[in-house]
Design a protein around this motif. Structure first.
Motif, PDB file in Angstrom:
ATOM      1  N   GLN A   5       0.767  -1.485  -0.172  1.00  0.00           N
ATOM      2  CA  GLN A   5       0.156  -0.100  -0.164  1.00  0.00           C
ATOM      3  C   GLN A   5       1.019   1.154   0.293  1.00  0.00           C
ATOM      4  O   GLN A   5       1.355   0.963   0.631  1.00  0.00           O
ATOM      5  N   SER A   7       0.528   5.178  -0.277  1.00  0.00           N
ATOM      6  CA  SER A   7      -0.531   6.234   0.420  1.00  0.00           C
ATOM      7  C   SER A   7       0.200   7.570  -0.034  1.00  0.00           C
ATOM      8  O   SER A   7       1.294   7.543   0.698  1.00  0.00           O
ATOM      9  N   THR A  41      -9.262   5.606  -2.237  1.00  0.00           N
ATOM     10  CA  THR A  41      -9.882   6.764  -1.774  1.00  0.00           C
ATOM     11  C   THR A  41     -10.804   6.669  -0.299  1.00  0.00           C
ATOM     12  O   THR A  41     -11.587   5.261  -0.365  1.00  0.00           O
ATOM     13  N   THR A  49      -6.190  11.878   0.727  1.00  0.00           N
ATOM     14  CA  THR A  49      -5.480  10.823   0.413  1.00  0.00           C
ATOM     15  C   THR A  49      -5.672   9.530  -0.119  1.00  0.00           C
ATOM     16  O   THR A  49      -6.933   9.512  -0.383  1.00  0.00           O
ATOM     17  N   TYR A  51      -4.724   6.581  -2.430  1.00  0.00           N
ATOM     18  CA  TYR A  51      -3.687   4.813  -1.513  1.00  0.00           C
ATOM     19  C   TYR A  51      -4.204   3.904  -2.711  1.00  0.00           C
ATOM     20  O   TYR A  51      -4.342   3.810  -4.174  1.00  0.00           O
TER      21      TYR A  51
END
Length: 99
Positions: A5, A7, A41, A49, A51
């Protein structure tokens, strides 16, 4: 299973930032069709943010995927706009394993 992941907080208008993020994911997915990088999102909380998330069989698969992208000049051209789209210093990479 391993989950990667990444971000980052956006500084551009959110729809434009999401479109850019999806473009990056689509580009990466064409380079590595065996891995599906998806864009997410948040609905609540840190709504600015973005991702990127992808799943891998093991750490070696993640490593091969990342090492394939690093020397790719087209990849670096594609992500060069990050300086215009993302808040500097906000990128966070997380690697998780299934329990």
């Amino acid at each position: 299973m391993i989950r990667f992941q990444r971000s980052a907080e956006t500084k551009k208008l959110f729809p434009a930032a999401v479109a850019w993020a999806k473009g990056v994911a689509d580009f990466i997915n064409t380079k590595s069709p065996d891995v599906k990088l998806e864009v997410f999102t948040e609905r609540f909380g840190a709504v600015s943010t973005i991702y990127w998330i992808a799943d891998f069989e093991d750490l070696a698969s993640l490593d091969r995927w990342q090492l394939k992208l690093m020397p790719d000049a087209d990849y670096w051209k594609k992500v060069a706009d990050a300086y215009d789209v993302l808040v500097e210093g906000s990128i966070v990479d997380t690697v998780m394993m299934s329990a």
